[in-house]
Design an enzyme around this catalytic site. Structure first.
Site, mmCIF file in Angstrom:
data_model
loop_
_atom_site.group_PDB
_atom_site.id
_atom_site.type_symbol
_atom_site.label_atom_id
_atom_site.label_comp_id
_atom_site.label_asym_id
_atom_site.label_seq_id
_atom_site.Cartn_x
_atom_site.Cartn_y
_atom_site.Cartn_z
ATOM 1 N N ARG A 18 -12.489 -75.956 56.844
ATOM 2 C CA ARG A 18 -12.723 -76.715 55.608
ATOM 3 C C ARG A 18 -13.582 -75.862 54.697
ATOM 4 O O ARG A 18 -14.718 -75.510 55.017
ATOM 5 C CB ARG A 18 -13.417 -78.040 55.892
ATOM 6 C CG ARG A 18 -13.562 -78.895 54.623
ATOM 7 C CD ARG A 18 -14.053 -80.290 54.940
ATOM 8 N NE ARG A 18 -14.081 -81.104 53.750
ATOM 9 C CZ ARG A 18 -15.156 -81.323 52.996
ATOM 10 N NH1 ARG A 18 -16.313 -80.764 53.348
ATOM 11 N NH2 ARG A 18 -15.094 -82.085 51.910
ATOM 12 N N GLY A 19 -13.030 -75.487 53.563
ATOM 13 C CA GLY A 19 -13.672 -74.529 52.671
ATOM 14 C C GLY A 19 -15.065 -74.918 52.238
ATOM 15 O O GLY A 19 -15.975 -74.086 52.203
ATOM 16 N N GLU A 20 -15.269 -76.192 51.879
ATOM 17 C CA GLU A 20 -16.575 -76.619 51.376
ATOM 18 C C GLU A 20 -17.660 -76.444 52.430
ATOM 19 O O GLU A 20 -18.829 -76.263 52.104
ATOM 20 C CB GLU A 20 -16.503 -78.087 50.934
ATOM 21 C CG GLU A 20 -15.621 -78.302 49.710
ATOM 22 C CD GLU A 20 -15.559 -79.778 49.328
ATOM 23 O OE1 GLU A 20 -16.529 -80.511 49.672
ATOM 24 O OE2 GLU A 20 -14.570 -80.195 48.735
ATOM 25 N N ASP A 21 -17.283 -76.517 53.717
ATOM 26 C CA ASP A 21 -18.285 -76.435 54.794
ATOM 27 C C ASP A 21 -18.608 -74.997 55.196
ATOM 28 O O ASP A 21 -19.784 -74.654 55.399
ATOM 29 C CB ASP A 21 -17.784 -77.177 56.045
ATOM 30 C CG ASP A 21 -17.705 -78.679 55.829
ATOM 31 O OD1 ASP A 21 -18.185 -79.151 54.788
ATOM 32 O OD2 ASP A 21 -17.163 -79.358 56.726
ATOM 33 N N THR A 22 -17.587 -74.146 55.315
ATOM 34 C CA THR A 22 -17.831 -72.841 55.975
ATOM 35 C C THR A 22 -17.257 -71.640 55.237
ATOM 36 O O THR A 22 -17.362 -70.516 55.732
ATOM 37 C CB THR A 22 -17.223 -72.860 57.402
ATOM 38 O OG1 THR A 22 -15.798 -72.952 57.298
ATOM 39 C CG2 THR A 22 -17.779 -73.984 58.240
ATOM 40 N N ARG A 23 -16.650 -71.828 54.046
ATOM 41 C CA ARG A 23 -16.017 -70.697 53.378
ATOM 42 C C ARG A 23 -17.013 -69.571 53.091
ATOM 43 O O ARG A 23 -16.723 -68.394 53.312
ATOM 44 C CB ARG A 23 -15.357 -71.140 52.069
ATOM 45 C CG ARG A 23 -14.799 -69.946 51.262
ATOM 46 C CD ARG A 23 -14.193 -70.352 49.940
ATOM 47 N NE ARG A 23 -12.920 -71.026 50.128
ATOM 48 C CZ ARG A 23 -12.700 -72.305 49.865
ATOM 49 N NH1 ARG A 23 -13.700 -73.068 49.400
ATOM 50 N NH2 ARG A 23 -11.529 -72.847 50.049
ATOM 51 N N GLY A 50 -3.312 -78.898 46.792
ATOM 52 C CA GLY A 50 -2.575 -80.104 46.453
ATOM 53 C C GLY A 50 -2.595 -81.089 47.606
ATOM 54 O O GLY A 50 -3.389 -80.985 48.543
ATOM 55 N N GLU A 84 -2.769 -78.895 58.750
ATOM 56 C CA GLU A 84 -2.774 -77.571 59.382
ATOM 57 C C GLU A 84 -2.903 -77.703 60.895
ATOM 58 O O GLU A 84 -2.210 -77.018 61.667
ATOM 59 C CB GLU A 84 -3.946 -76.730 58.854
ATOM 60 C CG GLU A 84 -3.734 -76.122 57.498
ATOM 61 C CD GLU A 84 -4.909 -75.255 57.074
ATOM 62 O OE1 GLU A 84 -4.822 -74.672 55.984
ATOM 63 O OE2 GLU A 84 -5.896 -75.161 57.839
#
Length: 929
Positions: A18-23, A50, A84
């Site tokens: 999840r990008g907001e958490d660990t990107r 999307g 995913e």
């Protein structure tokens, strides 16, 4: 499950997060760590997504060998992430994709049950999709399934950098073990697994210094293959690793050594733009645990130029060096050397078949042809691969023609690889190598030394260099051995000297010799005596040859006369002075030869006389003196030996086998102080041995198989210097003498010699000597007919395993000196007929009160040939100070012993049937433990 198409995978790893958490933190660091390991990784950097995952993302998941799922607190709030996850698990089922979960600051049970803060995130998603219960259940099932997989909980490892390194190393190991190796090496890795395990074991040795291991052997024997397989298997356990291929070849290119050093540093430091400051780079290395393989090193200077010394590395680092030259390893202080041996027959046949037939066995109708190739290749992987590829899909007629051609001409691809070692020799070393290849295979090394010393070739250093470069070996009985392919290499080099045999430096093939002698009047006019090294003359008259010798008074080399159809009945004594430099005389198979001139033993340089199968030779002349070391009289009509044979003080090998008219041996035989081998096998008319034979002072091999001897003097059995005794038809009478009546054979050996059989009573006598401390080696073994463990073994068991209870101070008790072991072995006729050896080992298993790791110890291992019927393998092992110290340090107590046979036997009727243990104490101990 559908078959996986891993070979065509575009990516090694797909990372789901999840990008907001660990990107910007964990996931980016993991991506960098994987990239440094050269692991091709897909990571989605899109900030805006999307409602549905894109087709390109689905393709990326399917195109990856491994998927890593980073479960974070907000992971389950993203529909994108959960879709995913579902797709990843589908690929796991469909393509056997490897899935590795990482629980980043969340508990696996919360992911599995959607509880805690992770569950709160999923609840938000439930509100949005409460109308789509089927979709929600699919996500729940996926989370539950993924959370049950083995993964990495971050709370178990505090430092995030350490967690990332462990994940990256684990991924690399999974890729090597399960993705790349099974497919890429399916045709190469035959018979490799057990060797890799041996090397792994050696590399695990405890050392205060950097541990370096040498893999040594002839060209084409598979050194690089074993090194590569080992490297692939263990490299993920190191912070940095590098496999430097073809050091010899690369170092010869302009700037080659500098390029190799640059490659080494770049790979180890995972930095493509490594600094030019060599000192800085090696300081960085000094803090890392690294694995380095230097492949095909030919001289010390190559290693010195690339890395300098081992001092710059940490003690936990490991180095592997493959080389054809043992001296390279000595120069670099490599203490442990793994000698590469040829493949066993069944592995060789499988490797050849995979290239010749694209399967693990020969096609029907090609078995005999394949067997001939096996005999030619002698277990060398290079030869097996080259010949397999060359013969693939060819007709039988071509196979037959090709195999016949191989008997005379070495295949160019094999020649090219083997000739590298020859080209590295100087002129004198090359001459020694060619002489061995053409004439001296199987000859005593001392004889070969003497010959080459007279030739000015400095054989002590020359032969030592040939051994170091694995071009020759010195066998158990001091005989020079050379691999068949290397022998063919030497002969091919001589053949290429000239199309005309008469212009070549050496002649050995009967057709070439016949041509030279027939068309050049005995000895060729263009062959100068100074250049004549060795000449074999089959089917020729001794007068013809020796008449030619008279014209060459300067002849100071060697004439080797192999006359299988000798015409002369008695060589002319007047010709003897012309042979005053003769070293070897072989008259083997001269059917007309009836007697010899006495002067033949007086030839100062003559050290070997071969009269084998001279079936009309009835006697030897009286001997006045002589320097003979080997005398072969096999199959002659000799009835007795002259008592003057005692004057041959240097005689070490006396072969009287199959002398069926031999009635007795002279009592003076015991004065032959150098005698090491006395072969009387097949002397069916021989009924007794001289009583004083036990006075021989040197270790001796005595073969009495198929004789008619009724009694063996007790002195022979008590002579513990006896190296090897082979008996036939043996029993025991009341007079403590061996009486030979029933069928069996016998042998005493030290650990360096291969044995055949021994009689039961000899084992009892052997035990008595052990308990008295009358042994000169720390281990030994014998093999005797029988199907029962002797009663004096206190601990016995059916099968191959014994458990026993010993007191806690067992290894602190100095009265326990060693262990005698026994095992009943049985083999089927199939094993006996194939004639292969097996490896027999005895292992001691101990329990410990300290955390010292596994301490099972292989105390004994030997090679023994398959034998008929049931046999008892009896051996001993004396504990050394190192054993006691190691066991004492870990408070060890023996609890079991295990006997192994390798290769494993598929038949239950074969292998170890019973076993036993007997403890040896100090001679003054009364302890009967």
């Amino acid at each position: 499950m559908a078959s996986s198409s891993r070979n065509n995978k575009k990516y090694d790893v797909f990372v789901s997060f999840r990008g907001e958490d660990t990107r910007d933190n964990f996931s980016s660091h993991l991506y960098s760590a994987l990239s440094r390991q050269n692991i091709q990784t897909f990571i989605d950097d899109q900030l805006n997504r999307g409602d549905e995952i894109s087709e390109s993302l689905v393709n990326a998941i399917e195109a990856s060998a491994i998927s890593v799922i980073v479960f974070s607190e907000g992971y389950a709030s993203s529909r994108w992430c959960l879709d995913e996850l579902v797709k990843i698990l589908e690929c796991k089922k469909e393509y056997a994709q490897i899935v590795i979960p990482v629980f980043y600051r969340v508990d696996p049970s919360d992911v599995r049950n959607q509880t805690g803060s992770f569950g709160n995130s999923f609840s938000k998603l439930e509100e949005r999709f409460k109308e789509n219960s089927k979709k929600l259940q699919t996500w729940r099932n996926a989370l539950k399934e993924a959370a049950t997989l083995s993964g990495f909980p971050s709370q178990n490892i505090r430092l995030e950098s350490k967690l990332i390194n462990e994940i990256a190393n684990h991924i690399l190991k999974r890729l090597v073990d399960q993705v790349f190796r099974p497919n890429d090496n399916k045709n190469q890795l035959v018979g490799v697994e057990s060797r890799v395990e041996e090397i792994e074991s050696l590399l695990g040795a405890q050392s205060k210094d950097v541990y370096a291991l040498g893999i040594w052997g002839i060209g084409g024997i598979g050194k690089a293959t074993i090194a590569r397989a080992t490297f692939d298997k263990i490299s993920s356990d190191f912070e940095g690793s590098c496999f430097l291929e073809n050091v010899r070849e690369e170092s010869q290119k302009p700037g080659g050594l500098a390029c190799l050093r640059q490659k080494l540093l770049s790979n180890l430091l995972k930095d493509k733009n490594v600094s030019l400051d060599i000192g800085l780079n090696f300081r960085r290395l000094s803090r890392m645990k690294v694995l380095i393989v230097f492949d095909d090193v030919t001289c010390f200077s190559q290693l010195e130029s690339i890395i300098g010394s081992l001092d710059c590395l940490t003690p936990v680092s490991r180095i592997i060096i493959t080389t054809r030259n043992k001296q390279v390893l000595r120069n670099w202080g490599v203490r442990k050397i793994y000698e590469m041996e040829a493949l066993e027959y069944h592995h060789a046949l499988e490797l050849f078949s995979r290239h010749a037939f694209k399967q693990s066995h020969p096609d029907v109708g090609y078995e005999k042809f394949s067997s001939k190739v096996m005999k030619y290749a002698q277990g060398v992987p290079l030869a097996l691969k080259v010949l397999g590829c060359f013969l693939y899909e060819r007709e039988k007629e071509v196979w037959e023609s090709a195999i016949n051609k191989l008997q005379r001409i070495l295949h160019p691809s094999i020649l090219e690889v083997l000739k590298i070692s020859y080209d590295s020799l100087d002129d004198k070393e090359k001459n020694i190598f060619l002489d061995v290849a053409c004439f001296f295979q199987g000859e005593n090394v001392n004889l070969v030394m003497k010959f080459h010393d007279a030739s000015g070739f400095y054989p002590e250093i020359g032969i030592s260099i040939l051994v170091d470069k694995s071009l020759i070996a010195i066998g158990s009985y001091n005989q020079i051995r050379m691999h068949d392919l290397l022998q063919e290499l030497g002969r091919e080099i001589v053949r290429q000297e000239s199309i005309n045999p008469g212009n070549r430096s050496r002649l050995w093939h009967h057709e070439d010799i016949y041509e030279v002698l027939t068309y050049n009047t005995s000895l060729p006019s263009n062959l100068s005596a100074e250049k004549l090294v060795l000449l074999e003359v089959p089917g020729s008259s001794i007068e013809q040859l020796w008449d030619g010798v008279k014209h060459y008074s300067k002849l100071n080399q060697i004439i080797h006369v192999a006359c299988k159809k000798l015409i002369a009945k008695t060589p002319n004594p007047t010709l003897m002075p012309h042979l005053n430099k003769l070293v070897i005389l072989i008259l083997r198979g001269s059917k007309s030869l009836k007697s010899l001139p006495a002067e033949i033993f007086n030839l100062e340089c003559l050290t070997e006389l071969d009269l084998s199968d001279c079936s009309k030779l009835k006697r030897l002349p009286e001997i006045l003196s002589g320097n003979m070391s080997c005398l072969f009289l096999r199959g002659t009509a000799i009835e007795e030996l002259p008592s003057s044979i005692e004057l041959l003080h240097r005689l070490g090998y006396l072969d009287l086998s199959d002398c069926k008219r031999l009635k007795s041996l002279p009592s003076s035989l015991y004065k032959l102080k150098s005698l090491g081998v006395l072969d009387l096998r097949g002397c069916s008319n021989l009924q007794r041995l001289p009583e004083c034979l036990g006075q021989l002072s040197s270790p001796i091999l005595l073969n009495l198989a198929k004789t008619n001897i009724e009694r063996i003097p007790k002195s022979i059995i008590q002579l513990f210097v006896l190296g090897y005794l082979l008996l036939n038809y043996m029993s025991f009478d009341q007079s403590n003498n061996f009486n030979l009546k029933g069928h069996c054979t016998a042998g005493i050996v030290n650990d360096a010699l291969r044995i055949q059989h021994i009689g039961h009573l000899l084992a009892v006598r052997w035990k008595e000597m052990l308990e008295k401390g009358d042994f000169s080696m720390d281990k030994g073994h014998i093999l005797l007919p029988g199907n029962e463990i002797p009663k004096w073994f206190k601990f016995q068991s059916v099968g191959s395993f014994i458990t026993w209870e010993m007191p806690p101070d067992f290894f602190n008790n100095s009265r326990v000196q060693g262990i005698v072991f026994s095992a009943i072995l049985a083999f089927s006729d199939r094993h006996v007929d194939c004639g292969r050896w097996f490896s027999f080992s005895f292992e001691l298993k101990v329990k410990t009160t300290k955390d010292c790791g596994p301490l099972d110890t292989r105390l004994f291992q030997s090679r023994v040939n398959y034998v008929e019927s049931y046999h008892l393998h009896l051996g001993y092992y004396m504990f050394c100070e190192e054993d006691f110290n190691g066991f004492w340090k870990c408070n060890c107590i023996p609890e079991a012993v295990h006997f192994n046979v390798f290769p494993p036997l598929e038949c239950q009727c074969c292998g170890v049937k019973k076993c036993g243990i007997h403890l040896l104490h100090t001679p003054d101990s009364t302890n009967s433990m």
